[in-house]
Design a protein around this motif. Structure first.
Motif, PDB file in Angstrom:
ATOM      1  N   THR A 156       0.808  -1.230   0.000  1.00  0.00           N
ATOM      2  CA  THR A 156       0.000   0.000   0.000  1.00  0.00           C
ATOM      3  C   THR A 156       0.840   1.278   0.000  1.00  0.00           C
ATOM      4  N   ASP A 157       1.829   1.352   0.904  1.00  0.00           N
ATOM      5  CA  ASP A 157       2.616   2.590   0.994  1.00  0.00           C
ATOM      6  C   ASP A 157       3.412   2.827  -0.288  1.00  0.00           C
ATOM      7  N   ASN A 158       3.892   1.749  -0.890  1.00  0.00           N
ATOM      8  CA  ASN A 158       4.633   1.900  -2.145  1.00  0.00           C
ATOM      9  C   ASN A 158       3.714   2.372  -3.274  1.00  0.00           C
ATOM     10  N   ILE A 159       2.525   1.787  -3.327  1.00  0.00           N
ATOM     11  CA  ILE A 159       1.572   2.175  -4.380  1.00  0.00           C
ATOM     12  C   ILE A 159       1.203   3.654  -4.232  1.00  0.00           C
ATOM     13  N   LEU A 160       0.923   4.065  -3.004  1.00  0.00           N
ATOM     14  CA  LEU A 160       0.551   5.455  -2.772  1.00  0.00           C
ATOM     15  C   LEU A 160       1.699   6.409  -3.099  1.00  0.00           C
ATOM     16  N   ALA A 161       2.903   6.082  -2.657  1.00  0.00           N
ATOM     17  CA  ALA A 161       4.038   6.978  -2.893  1.00  0.00           C
ATOM     18  C   ALA A 161       4.281   7.138  -4.390  1.00  0.00           C
ATOM     19  N   ARG A 162       4.201   6.023  -5.095  1.00  0.00           N
ATOM     20  CA  ARG A 162       4.489   6.073  -6.534  1.00  0.00           C
ATOM     21  C   ARG A 162       3.420   6.893  -7.255  1.00  0.00           C
TER      22      ARG A 162
END
Lengths: 250, 250, 250, 250, 250, 250
Positions: F44-50
């Motif tokens: 989730t955090d990676n998807i949001l950051a990207r």
């Protein structure tokens, strides 16, 4: 002077052996050398940490065994490091110091150490140490004025400068007026509400970049009574927490 | 109380600015938390370092500007690390602490710092820092009771235990009787002359492996007068050295 | 040439297996590359350490099993680091090297290693390694010419320069005249008694700051006979110590 | 014995000053203590590195100034670290040692150092040092038998075990028969062609996991003549490279 | 899209618990941000590593349980670090990252991790991690296009530039044409055969010192078919290796 | 798809040279691999950051030059490190990674880098990097959803669990419903309001010690519209901040 019975620096070997046998909670006061403007001295955080720790020992006398280590007087001071009274250690060094004292304490058979911290800048380094020591089955607690929030809201008369930062202000000056009035020169107290940069949360600013004084808040509103109300609550809460930590020891 | 004018912990920003403008020599007292047997407390080295530093500041008042930093109360304690009152840092951490305080001091525009050291175990770590700082054009001096040798030979009545090691003995106890008698319990003083292992210089021994007590020497022969004779000489010599360091500053 | 039977560099796997099975004491000679003035070469400490170690192996042949590791030829050279023949490692690197060789030795099933050290500047780094290895249940011994004191006092004709420091002097030159005369050029030997700074113990000085030559003492008084008297005693004492270390192995 | 004029360990200060004034290329031989089976000793790499370096100095005498540092006898030995004659340093420590010696060399005013390396396991650590030193404007060259490929292909009679690994084999044994025959016991030479694991490139294997002997190849096919053919080419190529490095110095 | 069932970034806690219970082999793709000239983008190694890893997961679906971690997009880039599209980590940092992810993986109960590496510059740092983890009873495998050698020799039409180095060339471009053609601009492909310095093996050169382009080889000869032939073999070999690693788990 | 013109992974050398010549602000998205319960995946955090970073690039297209680096997918995950989908780096390693990428960026001539951070646990390590880079005259900005506070208070319907901590809750789930709905399984969303320990601020607790689920808050109240309202404000504020950072560049 019950605190003398817990103060490592005052104990001889027989006293230390007896104290260790009671499996006390170790207390490590921690401050910093940091500018506090004109009405408070650079040792303010050290003075507060030391006196709070002593008050805590007095409070617990006869109920929970504690062992008082000497104060660590240097901490991590970044935001005010270019102010005249500030001297700093790196986060990494602060973490190392705490880890090594904790391991020395563990080697004596103890299981719990509490840092009575009066300098907010130390918190990140202490937190790293807390997590590493947890893996080593040693409990390190961090006390940043626990229990202060509710009485602070009750006594505060002046606005805060920033949600997270205040310094040498109504509250901290009140602490000093209560615990160490001989170090306070209220005639030099000022009110200082600088404009924080809009991107203060995003960019690293030293305070000197936006404030002419290290004071952040209104020190003129400080009173010994406000300090007493908050710190009595803090000392009660600290005593309660130490009692719980003691009772949870394996 | 001239020392207050030099004591960083007591100064506000205006005072610190004025002090820094005089390009003072920084003084950093350094001790340790270490068992000293039954007649002296675990904070002995800290008490001595702090009081010696204050005496030095008083001595220099009006002649050489100095800046007194707070005492570093934890040091490297290996030989007695398993004694009940000992808490230790590693050599590497001691070196880091000193380097960072020195660099903080240099960032304030100062060029010289003196460590008033009362714990022999700190010397190796301090020496590493001295050499590294020399490459950075900062002078770090180490005072291990300079000037003590001649008066010590004059007043000493009892033999030494070992050419390099003594502890809580005739001499150190005399220091305490002179500078901090309220911490000494002479009724518990002992004479202890353990047999050092023949290979003590070659193998690392903790003292508990060959001595029942941390006392190394005859504490019963201590007197306040012996302490005064030696420490007066030490304070004179320290003052002289600080004066020379000050005059050599670029 | 008994030493060949202990010299790791000369042994094949079968010989190494047999040697390891005898649980030998490991010997690690250690010197430095350091200027020694005009009459001695920069490799003096290496030459002495290597030959002393070989002499020790010969002495012990048939009585105590030992394993001779190759000489570590670089050491910590600070005081003379700006002299033309000096090349230095940091204390931290010297400590790491020793720790790793000791752990490699321990992994072979051995319990004891002796450093035959001919360079005083290595001692602090070795001491750190000794203490760390003690926690790992491995004995590291440090031999700095053990047993030399009494015969040195007996044969010495010229005064010492300093209580702790001498270099390329009557004594060290005598060692070389005895063990490695082909490297000595006595026609270039000098006597050099520089005035040490009064604050030499307090401030870090490189020797070039007060001495025109790395020689500290009177090399012209050296003789092979003096060297033989002292080093015979040293070798006897080293052999005795190794025997004890061997007999104490678990 | 031209090499004596370049050998730091044999030079006094006047000779070192003269040598440094010629801005020589520094040579640092480097080997390892590592098992080589039954026909070669554990010091094989050290013996080869030292003799190759001396041969290189002799070759260059009178044409290119060089400065020969002592051999580093411990290296990174992982693949054979559990063999009886192997003692290892970590990559990180090897890199540190080289960096510090190079910086010491640079402090003497020199600009180039060559590592004459006879142990393949050192290469990765040396490469890290090469890149770091390049940023510091110092050239570190690594010689792993340069120029050996073509003559090796010409003289080799036996197959190789592996594209990248060989050890104590036809070639290395030939080197020893040429440069140091007194250390070779050909009567114990064997041919050993173990089956490498199919995933040898992907998984870290110590050689003991698939080979009964540290020999990788056919040592019985070694001859002094093969060694001479290859090493003469190597020495010529090394001399050529050092000449170029010297001529490129700023 | 079988790979979704193994892709940690797409899984919720219940799915992760189920996957961990199958004791999968962890897969960590690893690339770099590095200039690849004009016809390939700076993310080439990342794109290849990610797609190869996904292809491997698809291949193994239903036969061997695997767990796909996200790609590490920064690697050690030294040779091309001054090219416009290159951003680098140090070897030491790369090793630390891998060690910590591996230890996190081990803490979940897994025993094996495979790095699907598309950037050769990462190999030395990964190898250090492999060896350290072996001592911790965790298997770290390194896949640098295993199985590529034979099909590469079969399809290659143009000469190689150097025995060990090629970049953005016939082969790598073919990989991209097969796996990620949307990123390739063949109209900008060039052939570049720079002259490597004769001492390239001995001295650290950045490629910009001898080549005008990061391309090393003939990219114009690349075809998707060549890429497919080689990478099909690579994927088969990787699948086979993962199967073996899985079956060997304790 | 303006973002392609800024995305380093998609650019060739000519494009990178052109981009660097515009002195862009570098953007480094940063997330973590961390359990988010059942309705959100571990990435989730990676998807949001990207996606936030891409949205920011799109927003700035044509006005402020930016350079998009690839996402760092591993972060510091302590509180949930024992949850099935969590993999962690240490604070020290996160700081090192950021420092090295920033220095690589500075070596390309750039002066500013922004971390678009979607994982709160990274903040302490990033802050250390910010301060160190400030001394190196490089500006590192940290974006933790700037501008989110006001719209969050406007749209939030459910109470928060804790003043500082929320996770996979009404707000974060709304972000995902807006930016990446294909990864959300609302049918598995829960409301979870665990009782935090009274000494949560003082003692290090992993969340599993007091909460059965990693969800902290009420995920069932999430809507795409709430996410859009907040994130539109965040993107606007981020764009504004980047514009200011760009205009302040030296």
């Amino acid at each position: 002077m019950f605190s003398h019975q817990a103060d490592v620096e005052r104990l001889n070997d027989a006293q230390m052996r007896a104290l260790l046998a009671s499996r006390p909670v170790a207390l490590l006061p921690m401050g910093a050398v940091e500018s506090h403007g004109e009405h408070l001295p650079a040792g303010t955080d050290n003075i507060l940490a030391r006196r709070l720790a002593v008050a805590l020992v007095e409070k617990l006398a006869g109920s929970v065994p504690v062992m008082l280590l000497p104060l660590l007087p240097f901490g991590q001071v970044w935001s005010l490091s270019d102010a005249p009274g500030s001297f700093t250690l790196s986060n990494e060094t602060v973490t190392r110091i705490i880890l090594e004292i904790a391991r020395s304490t563990k080697a004596k058979g103890l299981a719990t150490m509490v840092i009575v911290n009066a300098h907010y800048g130390n918190a990140a380094a202490i937190r790293d140490a807390q997590r590493l020591l947890k893996e080593e089955a040693f409990t390190l607690a961090l006390f940043n004025y626990p229990g202060a929030d509710i009485p602070t809201r009750a006594v505060r008369e002046k606005p805060i400068v920033h949600a997270s930062f205040m310094h040498a202000c109504e509250i901290e000056t009140s602490y000093m007026l209560h615990l160490a009035p001989e170090y306070v020169r209220m005639e030099l107290a000022i009110s200082n509400y600088p404009q924080f940069p809009a991107d203060f949360a995003e960019i690293p600013y030293r305070w000197s970049e936006f404030s002419a004084s290290p004071v952040l808040g209104d020190a003129t509103a400080a009173t010994a009574e406000k300090g007493k109300i908050i710190l009595d609550a803090v000392i009660n809460r600290m005593a309660e927490l130490v009692g719980e930590l003691y009772s949870r020891q394996p």
